[in-house]
Every structure is written in structure tokens, then in C-alpha cells.
Design an enzyme around this catalytic site. Structure first.
Site, PDB file in Angstrom:
ATOM      1  N   GLY A   1       0.252 -17.851   6.821  1.00 39.65           N
ATOM      2  CA  GLY A   1      -0.895 -16.978   6.966  1.00 39.65           C
ATOM      3  C   GLY A   1      -0.978 -16.003   5.822  1.00 39.65           C
ATOM      4  O   GLY A   1      -0.072 -15.913   4.990  1.00 39.65           O
TER       5      GLY A   1
ATOM      6  N   GLY B   1      -2.299 -11.929   5.096  1.00 36.77           N
ATOM      7  CA  GLY B   1      -2.841 -10.704   5.678  1.00 36.77           C
ATOM      8  C   GLY B   1      -3.079  -9.666   4.604  1.00 36.77           C
ATOM      9  O   GLY B   1      -2.977  -9.962   3.410  1.00 36.77           O
TER      10      GLY B   1
ATOM     11  N   GLY C   1       0.147  -9.228   2.436  1.00 35.59           N
ATOM     12  CA  GLY C   1       0.669 -10.299   1.601  1.00 35.59           C
ATOM     13  C   GLY C   1       0.673 -11.626   2.337  1.00 35.59           C
ATOM     14  O   GLY C   1       0.182 -11.739   3.462  1.00 35.59           O
TER      15      GLY C   1
ATOM     16  N   LYS D   1       7.591 -12.773   4.459  1.00 43.30           N
ATOM     17  CA  LYS D   1       6.363 -12.107   4.022  1.00 43.30           C
ATOM     18  C   LYS D   1       6.578 -11.623   2.605  1.00 43.30           C
ATOM     19  O   LYS D   1       7.560 -10.951   2.315  1.00 43.30           O
ATOM     20  CB  LYS D   1       6.065 -10.948   4.973  1.00 43.30           C
ATOM     21  CG  LYS D   1       4.853 -10.171   4.560  1.00 43.30           C
ATOM     22  CD  LYS D   1       4.372  -9.303   5.698  1.00 43.30           C
ATOM     23  CE  LYS D   1       3.031  -9.790   6.132  1.00 43.30           C
ATOM     24  NZ  LYS D   1       2.366  -9.256   7.195  1.00 43.30           N
TER      25      LYS D   1
ATOM     26  N   ASP E   1      -1.239  -0.529  12.719  1.00 48.42           N
ATOM     27  CA  ASP E   1      -2.157  -1.646  12.512  1.00 48.42           C
ATOM     28  C   ASP E   1      -2.093  -2.620  13.692  1.00 48.42           C
ATOM     29  O   ASP E   1      -1.834  -3.811  13.523  1.00 48.42           O
ATOM     30  CB  ASP E   1      -1.840  -2.349  11.183  1.00 48.42           C
ATOM     31  CG  ASP E   1      -3.043  -3.128  10.646  1.00 48.42           C
ATOM     32  OD1 ASP E   1      -4.143  -3.007  11.233  1.00 48.42           O
ATOM     33  OD2 ASP E   1      -2.880  -3.856   9.660  1.00 48.42           O
TER      34      ASP E   1
END
Ligand SMILES: *[C@@H]1O[C@H](CO)[C@@H](O)[C@H](O)[C@H]1NC(C)=O
Ligand SMILES: *[C@@H]1O[C@H](CO)[C@@H](O)[C@H](O)[C@H]1NC(C)=O
Ligand SMILES: *[C@@H]1O[C@H](CO)[C@@H](O)[C@H](O)[C@H]1NC(C)=O
Ligand SMILES: *[C@@H]1O[C@H](CO)[C@@H](O)[C@H](O)[C@H]1NC(C)=O
Ligand SMILES: *[C@@H]1O[C@H](CO)[C@@H](O)[C@H](O)[C@H]1NC(C)=O
Length: 676
Positions: A371, A373, A376, A393, A492
Site C-alpha cells: 500500500g 499512504g 510512504g 514502511k 491520524d
């Protein structure tokens, strides 16, 4: 330790040999207490060797030793200032009996505690009769006997006591360190220490007047100060210290010293070997070579040759330093591509190697991409050393300093453990072309919740699964806000940051990561981290994240899960749809349950109503009207009914109006402000 530091250490040893304890009003350093003018009472004495002996092995005695000059703990404005102190102590148990009761570093308006302090579990401090009478103190206790009356946690703990022997905060004695475990995963290790073992140990007490944070750290001697404190507690000393001398015409007459006691069937020698203190800077380090460790060495059956013993600790530390230098140089040659900041050297090379992570992710190949985001890209892979599936990540950022600061926080985030949080295993820093930070997380086999809510999956999640995920996320957020030793803001919360494990539990990922934006941001620009549609109005206005802004985002998340729509999206006619307003309108003009995701077939009407109303309440425009996460959890568990309110209540934007309009909701406001 680097080689130049070693030279300094040697110089320091030589310089200090001829220099005895210096003292002034703002700080002092006792490398042994020979020739000092401590205020002693009870059983306390300074031995020939320069040891401050607070108690002997006798039963039922107390002893105190205070620095002779009062310490100006409060500044001109009457507010408590910062302070820092460190000391080396030994508690040697009575060979023929039970050991007890313990000792404490004390701040008190009176240095003459012998007439007032009780033996036994009172550690020479308060007493049953004087308890409420003017007997005020602040103490860091080293408690070696379990006492139920004082709600002790065990018979070997360190505690923070504010004018009461019932500790405000305590933890079993020990010290934290970072290590790589067998699988090469960095983790925090906790090593228990036995206080009454006769071994010399060191305590550091650091208080920051600004953040009101008090840290207490413990370690065996000789060892560098561990980077993580054993206790970290927020206390407003300005509330306490000034009042300790309110009956005294001369302000700032507070004394600092030690107190110890034995009990009717418990005996032990409590001794202090060295002590330093400073009000403006970290307490100066103690010079082990000068401390009267001799007596202790004898007890432990070491050599009696005077000079050898005197020099042994210094010699050992020099040898250890030299070895460390060699090892470090060897290591850094080996991994020269990885930058090593000073603080990292201190923590040791306990982190993932770039090479391993590159191998695990097939060279960060796009086939491994899980994925992408705001922060990163995330890659999946298998860690060769352990065979564990991991998610890596990869964060790239220009301001190098931002990352360096942030990495320190990563180490704290790595200590968080909760079944509804994605575990952070560790990190790796690499800087060849860019400054780059790699975070290594536990792999979540079922991916992000986002994909199930808005993706092309044929079978959307059933209501029971969604409700379970909402509860899980609430529980994870509650842990971050209230249940861990310090408050961690997520900053977040959103569906794409909720990941699903193999059992389809919702787990919050990326916690604390939004701070990266803060660190990296130019001081002159206000950059609000977070995601559109989840940002509380006051966050947009003032830019300050709080627990209440996390709760707002949680509310938006709850509505998103229940309605199956994004917080800000487009409706069928291509018009902008703000989910919050939309749900509120549906409620104002009809039945709130009509807002639920039409794909849901198994939804209980009362659960739908609860979740939608709770989502709205959490996203109330006024922070004070939002519930805290503990309360949210109680509503979700059905233990606490939601307060009565109408759709109109959600349009209120004036604090006074909240209080007038809905008294039942107003009670939630007090709950909200009760954070730590
Ligand atoms: C306290 O620390 C400050 C700053 O390092 C130093 O200047 C001062 O000399 C210290 N005081 C004592 C008495 O050690
Ligand atoms: C903790 O500290 C407060 C003052 O901040 C005090 O009133 C309270 O009694 C203390 N004790 C406990 C067990 O919380
Ligand atoms: C307490 O410890 C934490 C974690 O290591 C650190 O960030 C903080 O600055 C420390 N505070 C004080 C007052 O030393
Ligand atoms: C700490 O206590 C002092 C004295 O009671 C008070 O004036 C001050 O506002 C408090 N600080 C905070 C941040 O609560
Ligand atoms: C993933 O979710 C599905 C249900 O959607 C479940 O059957 C499965 O066991 C979960 N775990 C894994 C590893 O796929």
C-alpha cells in the site's frame, strides 16, 4: 562510549582524585561523604570510609541524612523549577532475618525527621498520627517489604510518594534496555533487580518543571544511565512544593536528603555511597573510582587489597570502554552505509540492517507493495533471520534532523503492546542519497479496512464484524490515551489506518506517526497532520492535536464504518457530501438508522442507533462536548447508556450553550478533562 570520551574520563579521574566534594546552593556532588557536613539524625552516621549509613541491622530504627543547605526548588514566580539528582545506594539484608523496610530520596520542609518519621513501612517519613498534620514530603521510595495498608504492589518496588506512603505511582524494581531478540527483532527488555541484594545500584531522579515530567531510572553499578526510565510520572510540583513551607516566613526552605527505616522483625543496612544534585542541568555523573565501594566489595567477598579495590571499578570501566571502542569500530566498518548518530551509538546497534530489509522485500520491488499512504510506501516480505512475515514502511524525508529526532520516538512507540495496535518491531535508518527511515511492523494478513468498506470486494463486511472492529479500534485508542504510561496521540485515525489481522480484529496502525510532519515542518508554516474529513475544527484553526482531536477523528471513522461512505466524498449526483452533516440531516428529518450502509442486512436497530449517535457525539464541533475514550468504550459495551440529545445539539458551536442545553451531556465534559 567513544575513544575521546574515554580520554576525558581518565582526565576526570585524575583531576577528581585531589578534589573533595564541592557544594553550593544550586547543586552538589558527593563522591563519598567523608568530610561532608550532612545533617544527620536517628541511626544515621558517616562511616570512616565515607559511606552515609542510614540504618544498621537493628530492628525498628530510622535514620536521616540531609544536605545542610536549603534548596531553592521554586523560582521567583513561585513555580517549581527543574531538578536532577543521582545517587548510588546499597541495601544489605540482615543475614539472620527478613530484610526491610527500605529507603527514600526525600524533599521535605524539615531536615529533622527523627521526631516525626516512623520506622517500618513509613520508611522514616510520615507516621500514623502526624500523617495529616503538616507532614508533607515528596519521596522516591525504594521499598523492600510488601505492605497491604499502603497498597504496595510487591516487596521490591520503586515508587513516587506525594505526602503519603500510598505511592502515586510505582513499578517493580528493574531497568529497561533495548536488545535484539533471537529473531533479530529489536525489543525492550525489562531486567528485574533485587533492591535488597547488597549490590550497589544507582538511581536517577529527573524533573522537568516545564513538562512536569518526573522520571526515575534504576540500574546496577557500574552501568550507563538506561535510556528509558523505570517510572515516568507527570506531577505538578508547583502544586506541592511551595505549600510545604507555607507556614514558614522564609520561602524556599526545602531540604533534600535520605530517609530509611527498619521494622520490628525486619533489619537491613541502608547506605548511600555517592550523590549529586543540580537544579539547572542533569546531575553531574558520580565518579565510581572515588566512591567508597570498598565495604561493599568486602561483603561480596572481593579482594581486600585497598588500592586494587579503589581502582578496580575505574580499571574495569576503562577496559570495558576500550572493548566497546573496538567493537563499535568493527561494527561501523561493517555497516558503514548506515549513519550512526550519537544517541544511536548509545543505544547500541539494535535495529534492522538495511540489507536484511532489502532482501526481505525483494529489493523493495513493486510486486511486494502492500500500500501507499501519506507517509510512504509499505512493502510486505519475510524476514530471513526469523522467518516472520513483516511489513516495511519506507519513509523518505528531506530534513535530516527531523528524522533523527523522530527515531528516538520510534523507540518509545516500539514499546507499546496492545491487541488492537499493529506492533512496531523496529526500524532501520539509511542515508545514501536521501535520508530514509524504514519502520518494520507486524504483518496484517487481511489488509486495511478501507479496502473492505470502499473497495471492490464482493462481500462487504457484516455488521457484527464491523461492530467488533469499531470496539477494537476504540480499545486500542483508549490504551494510547489513558492506559499506557504516557499519553500517545494517534493523530491520524481513519479507516485506511485500521488493519485486520487473521481473526479480523481491527488494529490501529501508524500511531504517533503523524508527528513526523511536525518535526519535518518549517517552524514558520503551520502544517496540520491528518486526513481531510477526520480533522476536528479546532485542529484546523489552532493546529494543536489533543486527545479530543483524536476522538473527533474516531467519530468520523465510526460513521464511515456504519454508513459505508467516506467522511468527505461525492454523492450519486457528483455533489460534495460531508458524512457528518449528512447523517445529522437524516436524523433531523427522520430516522437516524436510515443512514446505515444499505449493504448491511444483519444490523440490530438499537446498535445502529447507538453507533451513529456515538459517532456524531464524538465528532461534536466543540472539543469539550466530546466524550473521552474510556467513556466511549463504556457506551460501546452497553454499560453506560448514551446521554439524551437531539440533532440540534450537534450544531452548537458555543461552549456556554452546551452546558445550558443538555445537562446530561455536560457531565461528559468533566470526564473529558480528567486526563493525566
Ligand atoms: C549545575 O549545573 C550547571 C550547568 O552545567 C553548572 O554551571 C553548575 O556549576 C552546576 N552546579 C554545581 C554546584 O554543580
Ligand atoms: C497522589 O498525589 C496527589 C496530589 O497530586 C494526592 O492528593 C494523592 O493523595 C496522591 N496519592 C494517590 C494514591 O493518588
Ligand atoms: C523522561 O524520559 C523520557 C523517555 O526517555 C524522555 O523523553 C523525557 O525527556 C524524560 N524527562 C525528563 C524530565 O528527564
Ligand atoms: C501547577 O500548579 C501551579 C500552582 O498551583 C499553578 O499555578 C499552575 O497553573 C499549574 N500548572 C499547570 C500546567 O497545571
Ligand atoms: C481473512 O478474512 C477472511 C474473511 O474475510 C477470513 O476467512 C480469513 O480467515 C482471514 N484470514 C486470512 C489469513 O486470510
Amino acid at each position: 562510549m567513544s575513544c575521546p570520551t574515554l580520554l576525558c574520563l581518565l582526565l576526570l579521574i585524575i583531576v577528581c582524585l585531589n578534589d573533595s566534594a564541592a557544594a553550593d546552593d544550586f547543586g552538589f556532588l558527593y563522591n563519598g561523604f567523608a568530610g561532608s557536613k550532612l545533617l544527620l539524625d536517628g541511626a544515621a552516621s558517616v562511616t570512616q570510609d565515607g559511606i552515609l549509613s542510614l540504618t544498621t541491622n537493628s530492628f525498628d530504627i530510622t535514620g536521616h541524612g540531609f544536605h545542610p543547605n536549603p534548596v531553592p526548588f521554586t523560582g521567583e514566580n513561585g513555580m517549581a523549577v527543574s531538578f536532577s539528582s543521582t545517587f548510588v545506594f546499597t541495601i544489605t539484608p540482615n543475614p539472620s532475618g527478613r530484610s526491610g523496610y527500605g529507603m527514600a530520596l526525600v524533599i521535605s520542609a524539615r531536615p529533622d525527621l527523627s521526631s516525626r518519621g516512623f520506622p517500618g513501612a513509613y520508611l522514616g517519613l510520615g507516621g500514623p498520627y502526624y500523617y495529616k498534620q503538616n507532614q508533607q514530603f515528596f519521596a522516591v521510595e525504594l521499598d523492600t517489604v510488601f505492605n497491604g495498608e499502603f497498597k504496595d504492589i510487591d516487596d521490591n518496588h520503586v515508587g513516587i510518594d506525594v505526602s503519603s506512603m500510598v505511592s502515586n505511582f510505582s513499578a517493580p524494581a528493574g531497568c529497561y534496555s533495548y536488545t535484539e531478540d533471537d529473531d533479530y527483532f529489536i525489543s525492550t527488555n525489562f531486567e528485574g533487580l533485587r533492591l535488597s541484594s547488597g549490590s550497589p545500584m544507582q538511581v536517577w531522579v529527573d524533573y522537568d518543571g516545564e513538562s512536569m515530567e518526573l522520571n526515575v531510572t534504576l540500574a546496577l553499578v557500574p552501568m550507563n544511565k538506561p535510556s528509558l526510565p523505570l517510572l515516568s510520572y507527570t506531577v505538578n510540583m508547583s502544586d506541592h512544593l511551595p505549600s510545604y513551607y507555607s507556614d514558614d516566613s522564609v520561602a524556599n526552605k526545602l531540604y533534600v536528603g535520605f530517609s530509611a527505616a527498619t521494622g520490628d522483625r525486619h533489619g537491613a543496612t541502608h547506605q548511600v555511597l555517592g550523590w549529586s544534585f543540580n537544579l539547572t542541568a542533569p546531575a553531574p555523573p558520580l565518579d565510581y573510582s572515588q566512591l567508597p565501594l570498598k565495604r561493599v566489595q568486602q561483603i561480596q567477598g572481593a579482594s581486600t587489597a585497598k588500592n586494587l579495590v579503589r581502582w578496580l571499578p575505574a580499571t574495569l570501566s576503562v577496559l570495558a570502554g576500550a572493548t566497546a571502542c573496538l567493537v563499535l569500530r568493527w561494527r561501523s566498518n561493517k555497516k558503514s552505509a548506515e549513519r550512526r548518530q550519537d544517541w544511536e551509538a548509545e543505544l547500541g546497534p539494535r535495529r534492522f540492517s538495511y540489507r536484511d530489509l532489502r532482501k526481505a522485500t525483494d529489493g523493495f520491488s513493486s510486486r511486494q507493495l502492500l500500500g501507499q499512504g501519506g507517509c510512504g510506501r509499505v512493502y510486505g516480505g519475510v524476514h530471513a533471520g526469523s522467518g516472520k512475515r513483516i511489513a516495511v514502511k519506507r519513509i523518505t524525508s528531506e530534513p535530516a534532523q527531523g528524522l533523527a529526532q523522530f527515531t528516538a520516538e520510534i523507540l518509545i512507540l516500539g514499546r507499546l503492546r496492545h491487541r488492537n495496535l499493529v506492533r512496531l518491531f523496529g526500524y532501520c535508518r539509511q542515508s545514501q542519497k536521501h535520508d530514509e527511515l524504514l519502520l518494520v511492523y507486524e504483518h496484517m494478513p487481511n489488509g486495511s479496512l478501507d479496502r473492505y468498506l470502499h473497495g471492490q470486494k464482493h462481500d462487504a463486511l457484516a455488521w457484527s464484524q464491523r461492530f467488533h472492529i469499531i470496539k477494537g479500534v476504540a480499545s486500542g485508542l483508549l490504551y494510547l490515551h489513558e492506559d499506557w504510561e504516557q499519553v500517545v496521540l494517534h493523530r491520524d485515525v481513519k479507516a485506511s489506518n485500521v488493519l485486520l489481522d487473521a481473526e479480523m480484529n481491527g488494529r490501529l496502525g501508524d500511531f504517533g506517526l503523524a508527528r513526523l510532519h511536525d518535526h519535518g515542518a518549517d517552524a514558520h508554516t503551520t502544517h496540520v497532520a491528518g486526513t481531510r474529513g477526520y480533522l476536528a475544527p479546532e485542529l484546523l484553526r489552532f493546529g494543536k492535536a489533543t486527545k479530543a482531536t483524536d476522538v473527533f477523528a474516531f467519530g468520523a471513522f465510526v460513521l464511515e464504518v456504519a454508513c459505508g461512505r467516506r467522511p468527505v466524498g461525492l454523492n450519486a449526483r457528483g455533489e460534495l457530501l460531508v458524512l457528518l452533516d449528512w447523517v445529522r440531516q437524516i436524523w433531523a428529518t427522520g430516522c437516524i438508522a436510515d443512514a446505515m450502509d444499505p449493504r448491511l442486512l444483519d444490523c440490530e436497530a438499537h446498535e445502529a442507533e447507538l453507533v451513529l449517535k456515538l459517532g456524531l457525539l464524538c465528532s461534536h464541533p466543540l472539543p469539550a462536548a466530546r466524550p473521552g475514550m474510556r467513556q466511549v468504550m463504556q457506551h460501546l459495551d452497553g454499560g453506560l447508556p448514551l446521554p439524551e440529545f437531539s440533532a440540534d445539539y450537534l450544531a452548537i458551536t458555543d461552549v456556554d450553550q452546551v452546558l445550558e442545553t443538555s445537562p446530561s451531556v455536560a457531565t461528559t465534559i468533566t470526564g473529558l478533562s480528567g486526563g493525566r
